[in-house]
Design a protein around this motif. Structure first.
Motif, mmCIF file in Angstrom:
data_model
loop_
_atom_site.group_PDB
_atom_site.id
_atom_site.type_symbol
_atom_site.label_atom_id
_atom_site.label_comp_id
_atom_site.label_asym_id
_atom_site.label_seq_id
_atom_site.Cartn_x
_atom_site.Cartn_y
_atom_site.Cartn_z
ATOM 1 N N LEU A 80 0.845 -1.183 0.000
ATOM 2 C CA LEU A 80 0.000 0.000 0.000
ATOM 3 C C LEU A 80 0.882 1.235 0.000
ATOM 4 N N TYR A 81 0.355 2.316 -0.507
ATOM 5 C CA TYR A 81 1.113 3.573 -0.485
ATOM 6 C C TYR A 81 1.285 4.032 0.954
ATOM 7 N N THR A 82 2.483 4.396 1.296
ATOM 8 C CA THR A 82 2.749 4.898 2.638
ATOM 9 C C THR A 82 3.510 6.210 2.532
ATOM 10 N N PRO A 83 3.131 7.213 3.314
ATOM 11 C CA PRO A 83 3.823 8.502 3.231
ATOM 12 C C PRO A 83 5.087 8.571 4.068
ATOM 13 N N LYS A 84 5.600 7.424 4.534
ATOM 14 C CA LYS A 84 6.791 7.443 5.375
ATOM 15 C C LYS A 84 7.989 7.960 4.579
ATOM 16 N N PRO A 85 8.815 8.813 5.205
ATOM 17 C CA PRO A 85 9.997 9.322 4.489
ATOM 18 C C PRO A 85 11.028 8.223 4.292
ATOM 19 N N THR A 86 11.451 8.021 3.073
ATOM 20 C CA THR A 86 12.427 6.980 2.756
ATOM 21 C C THR A 86 13.757 7.539 2.261
ATOM 22 N N LEU A 87 13.876 8.868 2.141
ATOM 23 C CA LEU A 87 15.138 9.441 1.680
ATOM 24 C C LEU A 87 16.286 9.152 2.643
ATOM 25 N N PRO A 88 16.114 9.303 3.991
ATOM 26 C CA PRO A 88 17.233 8.944 4.874
ATOM 27 C C PRO A 88 17.654 7.492 4.720
ATOM 28 N N LEU A 89 16.679 6.586 4.583
ATOM 29 C CA LEU A 89 17.026 5.174 4.412
ATOM 30 C C LEU A 89 17.743 4.938 3.094
ATOM 31 N N ALA A 90 17.311 5.613 2.027
ATOM 32 C CA ALA A 90 17.971 5.448 0.735
ATOM 33 C C ALA A 90 19.429 5.905 0.799
ATOM 34 N N SER A 91 19.664 7.032 1.468
ATOM 35 C CA SER A 91 21.028 7.565 1.564
ATOM 36 C C SER A 91 21.923 6.646 2.383
ATOM 37 N N THR A 92 21.450 6.272 3.579
ATOM 38 C CA THR A 92 22.284 5.435 4.450
ATOM 39 C C THR A 92 22.452 4.034 3.884
ATOM 40 N N SER A 93 21.448 3.525 3.162
ATOM 41 C CA SER A 93 21.580 2.188 2.569
ATOM 42 C C SER A 93 22.684 2.161 1.520
#
Length: 346
Positions: A315-328
């Protein structure tokens, strides 16, 4: 909870850490550690449930004991030498007690008993703060202690790598696995702390990076145990593809970021003729690698272990994923520049 209260508590945590980092006097550093402890307790006990309450109580008792030991060590040094400066601590008993108190605050074996139980009782966000930010201030003080107890640091570091590996073998709860992972990684930092402070700092920062990625990944997937990882493909397929790489980086497999600090630490220990310590530390990594491979298997190679209920779907979730993308990306691809970073700090 009023929205302004988390901001106040997080600001207090930052204030306590900053005060300790900037202090050259033991009393000011002790005040900073206590501000840190008291500021995170309301965040830990926010959920009115017996588990967070129990975890908060255990955390408070462990931190209060460690703070008393640190204060006692600083008073012994002031009594015998007349100095309250951190870099002027020269009495062996005071240095030893201060090292043990700071190790207990961090969760280094054999003073680690509180950490897995406390982390298991917290939500993932508070557990992330406890596993990363709360360790900055004690490590800043450890780096300023004179190298009078190298054998103690080696023994505690080696014990931590072994305990972190053995303790995580039979765990099914992700927060307990991350707690034992924390103990093992901090054991590597303790091993090298008395010999190369820049390398210890790089190892600590790399651990923070990988732990942030792991906690954020589990929070987005709402995963709390190993079985829930097998259904994460239905929630975030792209994130599930990155999950094994983050887990294997925590395990220290090349060519991922987690391999770099361990390789440089083993090289440094060998150059110091500590061959037996280096061998035992490298072998202890195999224990940790086993339960990381269990997570890897459950996240990508095992079929879903569904319970009689509705399968969570994407499902669409509005959780911010930019920090996870950067650290990953940093967790996976930082290895080539780690030696350059070490030479710059040296």
């Amino acid at each position: 909870m009023n929205p302004i209260l988390p901001f106040i508590f997080l600001s207090s945590i930052s204030l306590g850490t900053t005060l300790t980092l900037m202090s050259s006097h033991w009393m000011l550093a002790w005040f900073g550690l206590e501000i840190n402890t008291m500021a995170i307790i309301p965040l830990m006990a926010y959920n009115h449930h017996p588990r967070p309450t129990e975890a908060t109580t255990k955390y408070f008792m462990a931190q209060a004991t460690a703070a008393a030991v640190i204060l006692f060590a600083s008073m012994i040094n002031a009594w015998t030498t007349g100095q309250w400066s951190i870099d002027q601590m020269s009495h062996p008993a005071a240095v030893g007690l201060a090292s043990l108190g700071l190790a207990m605050k961090i969760g280094i074996a054999p003073l680690h008993i509180w950490l897995p139980e406390v982390l298991q009782g917290l939500d993932l966000t508070t557990g992330l703060i406890l596993s990363t930010w709360q360790k900055l201030a004690p490590f800043a003080l450890l780096t300023q202690l004179p190298p009078l107890n190298q054998e103690l640091f080696i023994a505690m570091g080696l014990a931590s790598t072994l305990v972190g590996g053995w303790g995580g073998l039979n765990q099914t709860q992700l927060r307990k696995i991350l707690a034992y992972s924390s103990i093992a990684h901090l054991g590597w930092v303790f091993l090298i702390l008395q010999f190369s402070t820049p390398l210890a700092l790089i190892t600590l920062m790399t651990y923070f990076l990988m732990t942030f990625s792991a906690f954020t990944m589990f929070k987005i997937n709402k995963s709390t145990n190993i079985n829930s990882l097998s259904t994460s493909w239905a929630k975030a397929p792209a994130l599930t593809a990155f999950t094994p790489l983050i887990i294997l980086s925590l395990g220290g497999l090349p060519p991922l970021t987690g391999f770099g600090p361990k390789w440089m630490i083993l090289t440094t220990l060998t150059s110091l003729d500590l061959n037996m310590v280096a061998t035992l530390t490298a072998l202890s990594t195999l224990l940790s690698l086993y339960f990381y491979l269990r997570l890897y298997a459950m996240s990508i190679t095992m079929p879903p272990n569904n319970t009689p209920g509705t399968l969570p779907w994407r499902l669409y979730t509005p959780k911010p994923t930019l920090p996870l993308a950067s650290t990953s990306m940093l967790t996976i691809m930082l290895l080539p520049i780690l030696p350059t970073m070490l030479s710059t700090l040296n």
